[in-house]
Design an enzyme around this catalytic site. Sequence first.
Site, PDB file in Angstrom:
ATOM      1  N   LYS A 126     -11.416  30.795  34.979  1.00  0.00           N
ATOM      2  CA  LYS A 126     -10.082  30.234  35.287  1.00  0.00           C
ATOM      3  C   LYS A 126      -9.174  31.338  35.803  1.00  0.00           C
ATOM      4  CE  LYS A 126      -5.918  28.325  32.987  1.00  0.00           C
ATOM      5  NZ  LYS A 126      -5.327  27.750  31.747  1.00  0.00           N
ATOM      6  N   ASP A 156       1.131  30.248  35.168  1.00  0.00           N
ATOM      7  CA  ASP A 156       1.144  28.892  34.622  1.00  0.00           C
ATOM      8  C   ASP A 156       2.525  28.581  34.057  1.00  0.00           C
ATOM      9  OD1 ASP A 156       0.631  26.447  33.508  1.00  0.00           O
ATOM     10  OD2 ASP A 156      -0.727  27.176  31.938  1.00  0.00           O
ATOM     11  N   LYS A 215       6.701  24.562  30.608  1.00  0.00           N
ATOM     12  CA  LYS A 215       6.658  25.313  29.354  1.00  0.00           C
ATOM     13  C   LYS A 215       8.060  25.793  28.981  1.00  0.00           C
ATOM     14  CE  LYS A 215       2.013  27.334  29.906  1.00  0.00           C
ATOM     15  NZ  LYS A 215       1.390  26.758  28.719  1.00  0.00           N
ATOM     16  N   ASP A 228      -2.919  34.157  32.771  1.00  0.00           N
ATOM     17  CA  ASP A 228      -3.697  32.917  32.758  1.00  0.00           C
ATOM     18  C   ASP A 228      -4.851  32.965  33.777  1.00  0.00           C
ATOM     19  OD1 ASP A 228      -4.043  30.551  31.403  1.00  0.00           O
ATOM     20  OD2 ASP A 228      -2.824  29.361  32.780  1.00  0.00           O
ATOM     21  N   ASP A 269       0.427  20.611  32.284  1.00  0.00           N
ATOM     22  CA  ASP A 269       0.186  21.950  31.722  1.00  0.00           C
ATOM     23  C   ASP A 269      -1.274  22.118  31.282  1.00  0.00           C
ATOM     24  OD1 ASP A 269       0.745  24.493  30.917  1.00  0.00           O
ATOM     25  OD2 ASP A 269       1.822  23.926  29.077  1.00  0.00           O
ATOM     26  N   GLU A 289      -3.811  22.341  33.015  1.00  0.00           N
ATOM     27  CA  GLU A 289      -4.274  22.508  34.397  1.00  0.00           C
ATOM     28  C   GLU A 289      -5.568  23.296  34.498  1.00  0.00           C
ATOM     29  OE1 GLU A 289      -2.363  24.587  32.933  1.00  0.00           O
ATOM     30  OE2 GLU A 289      -3.221  26.493  33.568  1.00  0.00           O
ATOM     31  N   ARG A 336      -8.327  23.094  32.825  1.00  0.00           N
ATOM     32  CA  ARG A 336      -9.513  22.223  32.808  1.00  0.00           C
ATOM     33  C   ARG A 336      -9.677  21.503  34.150  1.00  0.00           C
ATOM     34  NH1 ARG A 336      -7.125  19.346  27.552  1.00  0.00           N
ATOM     35  NH2 ARG A 336      -6.470  21.506  27.334  1.00  0.00           N
TER      36      ARG A 336
HETATM   37  N1  BES Z   1      -2.684  28.558  29.917  1.00  0.00           N
HETATM   38  C1  BES Z   1      -2.452  27.640  28.875  1.00  0.00           C
HETATM   39  C2  BES Z   1      -3.107  28.042  27.545  1.00  0.00           C
HETATM   40  C3  BES Z   1      -2.636  29.305  26.914  1.00  0.00           C
HETATM   41  C4  BES Z   1      -1.782  29.267  25.837  1.00  0.00           C
HETATM   42  C5  BES Z   1      -3.102  30.525  27.338  1.00  0.00           C
HETATM   43  C6  BES Z   1      -1.401  30.437  25.219  1.00  0.00           C
HETATM   44  C7  BES Z   1      -2.717  31.682  26.719  1.00  0.00           C
HETATM   45  C8  BES Z   1      -1.871  31.640  25.658  1.00  0.00           C
HETATM   46  C9  BES Z   1      -2.992  26.265  29.248  1.00  0.00           C
HETATM   47  O1  BES Z   1      -2.988  25.960  30.597  1.00  0.00           O
HETATM   48  C10 BES Z   1      -2.104  25.259  28.579  1.00  0.00           C
HETATM   49  O2  BES Z   1      -0.961  25.235  28.894  1.00  0.00           O
HETATM   50  N2  BES Z   1      -2.662  24.492  27.657  1.00  0.00           N
HETATM   51  C11 BES Z   1      -1.914  23.537  26.940  1.00  0.00           C
HETATM   52  C12 BES Z   1      -2.754  22.300  26.797  1.00  0.00           C
HETATM   53  C13 BES Z   1      -2.006  21.125  26.252  1.00  0.00           C
HETATM   54  C14 BES Z   1      -1.014  20.628  27.265  1.00  0.00           C
HETATM   55  C15 BES Z   1      -3.000  20.044  25.895  1.00  0.00           C
HETATM   56  C16 BES Z   1      -1.583  24.118  25.569  1.00  0.00           C
HETATM   57  O3  BES Z   1      -2.424  24.792  24.984  1.00  0.00           O
HETATM   58  O4  BES Z   1      -0.464  23.917  25.116  1.00  0.00           O
HETATM   59 ZN    ZN Z   2      -3.092  27.635  31.904  1.00  0.00          ZN
HETATM   60 ZN    ZN Z   3      -1.101  25.167  31.237  1.00  0.00          ZN
END
Ligand code: BES
Ligand code: ZN
Ligand code: ZN
Length: 501
Positions: free
Chosen positions: A268, A273, A280, A291, A350, A352, A354
Site C-alpha cells: 500500500k 491519507d 480524519k 501511509d 477512509d 481506502e 483495501r
Molecule cells: N491509513 C489508515 C490506517 C492507519 C491508522 C495507519 C493509524 C496508520 C496509523 C487507513 O487508511 C484508515 O484510515 N483506516 C480506517 C479504517 C476504518 C474507516 C474502517 C481506520 O483504521 O480508522
Molecule cells: Zn490509509
Molecule cells: Zn484511510
Amino acid sequence: MQFSFNSHPAAQIDSPALVTYVFEKDNRIEGSLAQLDQATGGRLKRLADCGELTGKTLEATMLHDPPGLAAGRLLLVGAGKPEKFDGTILRRVAGMALRLLRAKSVTRMTFLLREGERNAEGAEAAVEGLLLASFESDFYKTEKKNGKAMEAAALAGAEGASTAEIERGMARGRVIGEAQNFTRTLANEPSNRLTPRMLADRGEEMAREAGLAVDVLDEKRIAELKMGALLSVAQGSSEPPRVIVVTYTPAHPASGGTGAPVLGLVGKAVTFDTGGISIKPSEGMEKMKYDMAGGAAMLGVMKALAALKPAVKVVAVIPSTENMPGGKAQKPGDVQFAMSGKSIEVINTDAEGRLILADGIAYAKKLGCTHLVDAATLTGAIVVALSHINTGVFTNNPGFQEQVLASARRAGEKMWPMPLDDDYRELIKSTIADIQNIAGAGRGGGASVGAAFLREFTDETPWVHLDIAGTAWLDEQKPWAAKGPTGIAVRTLVDLAMSFS
Ligand code: BES
Ligand code: ZN
Ligand code: ZN
C-alpha cells in the site's frame, strides 16, 4: 559508513572506541571479557565487584584511556540474561553503542563480537544494528544536532571463526540494513516531497541502479486495466495515481518451467491519507504521510533481493495515490467496480487502503504470482489489538502464514497471527453491491474486517496480509533507533524470498 573486519587481538585494536557486551550473570568476566580484564589489570572485575557493571540490558559503561589497551575508549554494553540473548538484542546493543558514541562525536568504532556470535549470523546482525541506528529522521533540518556521522565501523573477534564467513555475514547485513534504511527514507518523506509520481521516480531510480526490471503504470494504463477501486481513491486528488511494478528474475531458478513459484509483494502506498470525504481529525493527521510504508517496504525488499539473488522470481506491485477530499472525490455510498469485476460499496472513504490493494492484488495475480504477501498500514484497529509491538498477520493459507512467521522470527521482526475465518465475510455484506468496504457500526474486529475485504480478491492464491499500521512508525526514539519510520517487514520478506529458493 565504511565497514571492515579487524582480525587483531582485542587488546591490540587501535580504535577511538572498542565496544563489546556483557551478560547479566554471576561470572560476567569470562571468555573475551576475561582477556580484556587481564589486559586492563583487572578493571572490569573491579567494576563488576562494586556493582557498576551488571550486564543489565543496554546498561552502558565507558572507560576512557583503558590501560593495557590500544583503544582510546572501552564501551561495555549490557546484553541481559544469556538465555534471552538473540539477534534482536545484538542489533540493539550494536545500535545503541553507535548512537551513544556518535553523540560524543566519535566517528570510528570497533565492535568486538563475543564467542557465541563469531559467525555469519552474528556479523550480519551487528552490521544491521549499526546501519539501522545510524538513520536519522531530520532530513530537512538545516543544522544537524546528532553529532558527527559514524564514518567507519569495524567488527572484530576472529578467534574460532573463519574471516570469510564473517565477511559474508557483514556483506549481507550491509545489503539488508541499507535496504531497510532506503524504505525508511521513503516513509519519512512528507507528502509534498513524495507524491505518487515522485515515489514512482524513486522506485525507477532504485530499480535502474540495482539492475531490476521496472514498469510504472500511469493513470491512462490504470484506466485501461479497469482498476476502478484504485481510481476511485485517486479521483479526489489533483495528483495522478501510479502503479509501480518491479521484477526480479533469477538467472538460475531453483525450479524452472510453468510450475515454478512466483512471489508477489503488494504494498500500500497512499502518499497521504486525509481520509477523503470521511475526513480524519486534524490531530495527528500529519503522520498519514507514512501511509505508503507498505509500498516503501516492498521497494526496500526488491533493492536487497537484487544483491542477494534468490533463486525465485519476485514481483513487487505498488499501487500509489493520495486520498483527498474535493469536488471530484468519491462519496460514502458510491459503488465502484474493481479490476477483478467485483462491485464495492464505499461506505467510508477512509478505508481506502483495501480499495487500492484490491486492484494491486488482482494485478499481481494477472502477472502470474503464485504466492502473495501484502504489507499495508491498513487499520487503526490493529494498534488496539497489538499496540505498536507486533505486526498483525492474516492469511487464507495457514501453511504459508507459518512460512512468513518463521521468516519474521529469523529476521527478528515481531509478528503475530490474527484470525480470519469465513464468518468475517458476513461483516462486509452490502445491500447494493457484492461487498462493502467497512463493517456496520459497532461490529468491531476492524483489522480482521480489513483483511476479510482483501481476501475477496485473492481467490485461491496463497496469501498473507501484514497490517503494519502500528509497527511502521516509532513515536518515541529508542536507544538504538531514531523516532520515525522503522522499515518494518523488509527483513522478514527478504528472508521469505531467500527461503523460497
Ligand atoms: N491509513 C489508515 C490506517 C492507519 C491508522 C495507519 C493509524 C496508520 C496509523 C487507513 O487508511 C484508515 O484510515 N483506516 C480506517 C479504517 C476504518 C474507516 C474502517 C481506520 O483504521 O480508522
Ligand atoms: Zn490509509
Ligand atoms: Zn484511510
